[in-house]
Design a protein around this motif. Sequence first.
Motif, PDB file in Angstrom:
ATOM      1  N   CYS A 140      35.130  35.153  28.247  1.00  0.00           N
ATOM      2  CA  CYS A 140      34.452  34.848  29.504  1.00  0.00           C
ATOM      3  C   CYS A 140      35.472  34.119  30.379  1.00  0.00           C
ATOM      4  O   CYS A 140      36.525  33.691  29.903  1.00  0.00           O
ATOM      5  CB  CYS A 140      33.208  33.998  29.263  1.00  0.00           C
ATOM      6  N   HIS A 141      35.187  33.995  31.653  1.00  0.00           N
ATOM      7  CA  HIS A 141      36.162  33.403  32.576  1.00  0.00           C
ATOM      8  C   HIS A 141      36.504  31.964  32.206  1.00  0.00           C
ATOM      9  O   HIS A 141      37.662  31.552  32.339  1.00  0.00           O
ATOM     10  CB  HIS A 141      35.669  33.506  34.022  1.00  0.00           C
ATOM     11  N   GLU A 142      35.546  31.212  31.707  1.00  0.00           N
ATOM     12  CA  GLU A 142      35.819  29.826  31.318  1.00  0.00           C
ATOM     13  C   GLU A 142      36.799  29.762  30.149  1.00  0.00           C
ATOM     14  O   GLU A 142      37.706  28.930  30.131  1.00  0.00           O
ATOM     15  CB  GLU A 142      34.517  29.093  30.954  1.00  0.00           C
ATOM     16  N   GLU A 143      36.633  30.647  29.175  1.00  0.00           N
ATOM     17  CA  GLU A 143      37.559  30.690  28.039  1.00  0.00           C
ATOM     18  C   GLU A 143      38.966  31.062  28.520  1.00  0.00           C
ATOM     19  O   GLU A 143      39.954  30.506  28.046  1.00  0.00           O
ATOM     20  CB  GLU A 143      37.098  31.720  27.000  1.00  0.00           C
ATOM     21  N   TRP A 144      39.034  32.004  29.451  1.00  0.00           N
ATOM     22  CA  TRP A 144      40.319  32.429  29.958  1.00  0.00           C
ATOM     23  C   TRP A 144      41.013  31.306  30.712  1.00  0.00           C
ATOM     24  O   TRP A 144      42.215  31.098  30.560  1.00  0.00           O
ATOM     25  CB  TRP A 144      40.171  33.669  30.838  1.00  0.00           C
ATOM     26  N   GLU A 145      40.289  30.585  31.536  1.00  0.00           N
ATOM     27  CA  GLU A 145      40.888  29.496  32.311  1.00  0.00           C
ATOM     28  C   GLU A 145      41.578  28.488  31.391  1.00  0.00           C
ATOM     29  O   GLU A 145      42.631  27.951  31.740  1.00  0.00           O
ATOM     30  CB  GLU A 145      39.838  28.807  33.189  1.00  0.00           C
ATOM     31  N   ALA A 146      41.029  28.252  30.209  1.00  0.00           N
ATOM     32  CA  ALA A 146      41.617  27.302  29.262  1.00  0.00           C
ATOM     33  C   ALA A 146      42.917  27.832  28.649  1.00  0.00           C
ATOM     34  O   ALA A 146      43.742  27.046  28.179  1.00  0.00           O
ATOM     35  CB  ALA A 146      40.605  26.980  28.161  1.00  0.00           C
ATOM     36  N   GLN A 147      43.121  29.163  28.664  1.00  0.00           N
ATOM     37  CA  GLN A 147      44.303  29.769  28.036  1.00  0.00           C
ATOM     38  C   GLN A 147      45.294  30.350  29.039  1.00  0.00           C
ATOM     39  O   GLN A 147      46.408  30.717  28.668  1.00  0.00           O
ATOM     40  CB  GLN A 147      43.861  30.915  27.125  1.00  0.00           C
ATOM     41  N   LYS A 148      44.896  30.458  30.276  1.00  0.00           N
ATOM     42  CA  LYS A 148      45.632  31.176  31.305  1.00  0.00           C
ATOM     43  C   LYS A 148      47.104  30.781  31.420  1.00  0.00           C
ATOM     44  O   LYS A 148      47.974  31.635  31.556  1.00  0.00           O
ATOM     45  CB  LYS A 148      44.928  30.936  32.639  1.00  0.00           C
TER      46      LYS A 148
ATOM     47  N   SER B 140      49.858  32.580  29.292  1.00  0.00           N
ATOM     48  CA  SER B 140      50.170  34.002  29.435  1.00  0.00           C
ATOM     49  C   SER B 140      51.372  34.193  30.361  1.00  0.00           C
ATOM     50  O   SER B 140      51.683  33.320  31.167  1.00  0.00           O
ATOM     51  CB  SER B 140      48.956  34.760  29.974  1.00  0.00           C
ATOM     52  N   PRO B 141      52.049  35.340  30.254  1.00  0.00           N
ATOM     53  CA  PRO B 141      53.279  35.544  31.036  1.00  0.00           C
ATOM     54  C   PRO B 141      53.113  35.355  32.548  1.00  0.00           C
ATOM     55  O   PRO B 141      53.942  34.727  33.184  1.00  0.00           O
ATOM     56  CB  PRO B 141      53.666  36.989  30.708  1.00  0.00           C
ATOM     57  N   PHE B 142      52.036  35.896  33.135  1.00  0.00           N
ATOM     58  CA  PHE B 142      51.830  35.779  34.575  1.00  0.00           C
ATOM     59  C   PHE B 142      50.429  35.297  34.923  1.00  0.00           C
ATOM     60  O   PHE B 142      49.966  35.486  36.043  1.00  0.00           O
ATOM     61  CB  PHE B 142      52.121  37.114  35.271  1.00  0.00           C
ATOM     62  N   GLY B 143      49.737  34.685  33.968  1.00  0.00           N
ATOM     63  CA  GLY B 143      48.418  34.139  34.233  1.00  0.00           C
ATOM     64  C   GLY B 143      47.362  35.184  34.513  1.00  0.00           C
ATOM     65  O   GLY B 143      46.433  34.935  35.280  1.00  0.00           O
ATOM     66  N   ALA B 144      47.501  36.361  33.916  1.00  0.00           N
ATOM     67  CA  ALA B 144      46.559  37.448  34.166  1.00  0.00           C
ATOM     68  C   ALA B 144      46.274  38.219  32.886  1.00  0.00           C
ATOM     69  O   ALA B 144      47.059  38.210  31.943  1.00  0.00           O
ATOM     70  CB  ALA B 144      47.122  38.383  35.238  1.00  0.00           C
ATOM     71  N   LEU B 145      45.151  38.899  32.877  1.00  0.00           N
ATOM     72  CA  LEU B 145      44.757  39.784  31.793  1.00  0.00           C
ATOM     73  C   LEU B 145      44.724  41.213  32.322  1.00  0.00           C
ATOM     74  O   LEU B 145      44.624  41.402  33.532  1.00  0.00           O
ATOM     75  CB  LEU B 145      43.362  39.392  31.280  1.00  0.00           C
ATOM     76  N   PRO B 146      44.808  42.206  31.454  1.00  0.00           N
ATOM     77  CA  PRO B 146      44.793  42.167  30.002  1.00  0.00           C
ATOM     78  C   PRO B 146      46.154  41.828  29.400  1.00  0.00           C
ATOM     79  O   PRO B 146      47.193  41.973  30.044  1.00  0.00           O
ATOM     80  CB  PRO B 146      44.401  43.597  29.619  1.00  0.00           C
TER      81      PRO B 146
END
Length: 151
Positions: free
Chosen positions: A37-45, A48-54
């Motif tokens: 979910c977006h909240e989980e992603w914000e904690a890990q962002k 990541s190489p460029f702050g984006a998924l996937p």
Amino acid sequence: MTSSTYKLTYFTVMALGEPIRWLLSYGGLQFQDIRLCHEEWEAQKNKSPFGALPLLEIDGKVMHQSVAICRYLGAVVGLSGKNAWENFEIDIVVDSISDLRTKIATYNKLPNSSQTRAQLRLALLNETIPFYLNRFEKMASEGYVANGKLS
């Protein structure tokens, strides 16, 4: 020979992660499908190489950029072209789909109450989408959109 381990991280929606899932599944490649979910992603962002998924992790190496991942997996599962020209023809289709997706995404990001959104919706439904779909249909008139085979 050991097989690679794949871990796909994306949001709980299909969107950019879905073609990656299709390619992994098509190739019979087992993968861990992590949906955030977006909240989980914000904690890990920030990790990541460029702050984006996937993100696709293969044997501990983190890959990003959905189209680049799909091109790579296409080669792994035997769906890339057999030469530079065939790869170019595939890229034309991929980039054209990306152009259409960008136009639709621009519409989706506008506020619901925006007059621009209403005008863009009409243009999308009456002009843009039919324009692209007619051309894709013409490209696929013989059953495939590129190279006369699944790619």
